[in-house]
Design a protein around this motif. Structure first.
Motif, short mmCIF file in Angstrom:
data_model
loop_
_atom_site.label_atom_id
_atom_site.label_comp_id
_atom_site.label_asym_id
_atom_site.label_seq_id
_atom_site.Cartn_x
_atom_site.Cartn_y
_atom_site.Cartn_z
N CYS A 22 0.79 -1.24 0.00
CA CYS A 22 0.00 0.00 0.00
C CYS A 22 0.82 1.29 0.00
N VAL B 55 1.45 5.93 -5.84
CA VAL B 55 0.46 5.50 -6.83
C VAL B 55 0.93 5.72 -8.26
N SER C 94 2.05 -0.37 -6.59
CA SER C 94 0.76 0.08 -6.08
C SER C 94 -0.32 -0.49 -6.97
#
Lengths: 238, 238
Positions: free
Chosen positions: A165, A169, A212
């Motif tokens: 996580c 991104v 990601s």
């Protein structure tokens, strides 16, 4: 087209398991002389003719065989920490097999909740999903193993990803899969509480790339689905 | 970070529904004076302080508000014929909301098996999936409508796709989504027996593009998942 599964189609005759016999004779009402399409999950498609329409032991002869090549130009091994509620993993199994995956391993991590899986049930789901989606190759499903052991076995594979996580991104799995598609890839998905920093560092030191899966926080089984679909989409990139 | 949902955050106070009150006070054991993060599913994030820790009617004051932009550069409206076993659609709903979708419609087609959906249950799943995946926008879920009516309402949208099994696998949804991403897209997924030829022709005549979801035959709910993930992947293309 209905497909029937038999792990070994090397012979010139066939004999179904009790489950498959019941399905064929009781549920689908097939009879002596009917033609069936059989698959072995290793690329073989065979035409069989029922000789004994026994609902406990249906058998017959094989009259023709063809071999199908894999319909993907890559193989993907998904390794995932099973969720506490195993239903979620069973759902995911069905879906990722429909979409396309070649090997699945279950991983025990520091924070994972579940140490046991029902291999027989997983294999049934795999056979059913393969037949349902009209595929000729059955994915291999491995039992549960520790992350340490799993990582040790990945040394010879160069295309390896770990979904984590905190990865930026901008570094999505979809973007990190190289083109042309690597022939073999491994994707590692963590437990509900994610991997520990130490586990990720160990994977990275062994050649895994942190990735990601986008800006939303996904449940483990959703992460598995998105991972497998990302490979399928990347392979379609023209 | 735990999120609490309240459809209207325009006021300077808040009062939870009985369900959310019970969850907040009984399950999460929040108390008077505790700070909460509230979202309205329309981009607002608010800080609230509990004044009444009543497990049936928890209320308090709002001390700060921020507005979040959408984290995607496209919106997607998925229209799908519900499956006979609605569990499959409920499961798909959770997953596609985690992954990212903006509107969902249920379509009655010539061969679809189910004419009713439980809107209240669908909305509960949507709120829960939005909170779980830490998103600030709640997808709109529409009731069931006929394919004819649905198609009529799509006239002003130019980016429209219909997933149809006989479409050549070279023409996948992933490849057909143009770049830059269209601001609004509609994806139509058929029932278990697929659309009829006539339904597909009608959709095509109204500007829908027929697309494949790959060489494997996918169940309806798997098709929905793959469709939504294909948009997410396409938007990640660099």
């Amino acid at each position: 087209m209905q497909l029937f599964y038999l792990a070994d189609l090397s012979d010139s005759t066939f004999e179904f398991t009790e489950d498959e016999s019941k399905h064929c004779i009781r549920v689908l009402r097939k009879k002596k002389g009917d033609e069936l399409t059989l698959i072995d999950g290793k690329g073989t498609e065979a035409k069989g003719i029922i000789e004994q329409d026994n609902p406990k032991k249906c058998s017959g002869i094989i009259v023709a065989k063809t071999h199908h090549q894999r319909n993907k130009n890559y193989t993907l091994h998904l390794a995932i920490a099973p969720t506490k509620n195993f239903d979620r993993i069973e759902w995911m199994l069905e879906k990722i097999i429909e979409i396309g995956v070649d090997e699945i391993s279950f991983i025990e991590t520091n924070t994972s909740e579940r140490g046991k899986i029902n291999s027989e049930r997983c294999n049934k789901i795999a056979v059913s999903a393969m037949k349902q989606s009209k595929q000729y190759y059955l994915p291999k499903i491995n039992g549960i193993t520790s992350l340490k052991n799993f990582l040790k076995g990945c040394e010879t594979t160069s295309s390896k990803f770990i979904a984590y996580c905190p990865t930026p991104v901008t570094q999505t799995l979809f973007n990190q899969i190289p083109l042309p598609m690597p022939s073999h890839s491994i994707l590692l998905i963590g437990p509900e509480g994610d991997f520990t920093q130490q586990e990720v560092e160990e994977a990275i030191s062994l050649g895994f790339k942190p990735v990601s899966l986008g800006s939303n926080i996904l449940r483990s089984e959703t992460a598995g689905l998105v991972g497998v679909t990302s490979f399928a989409n990347k392979a379609q990139t023209t």
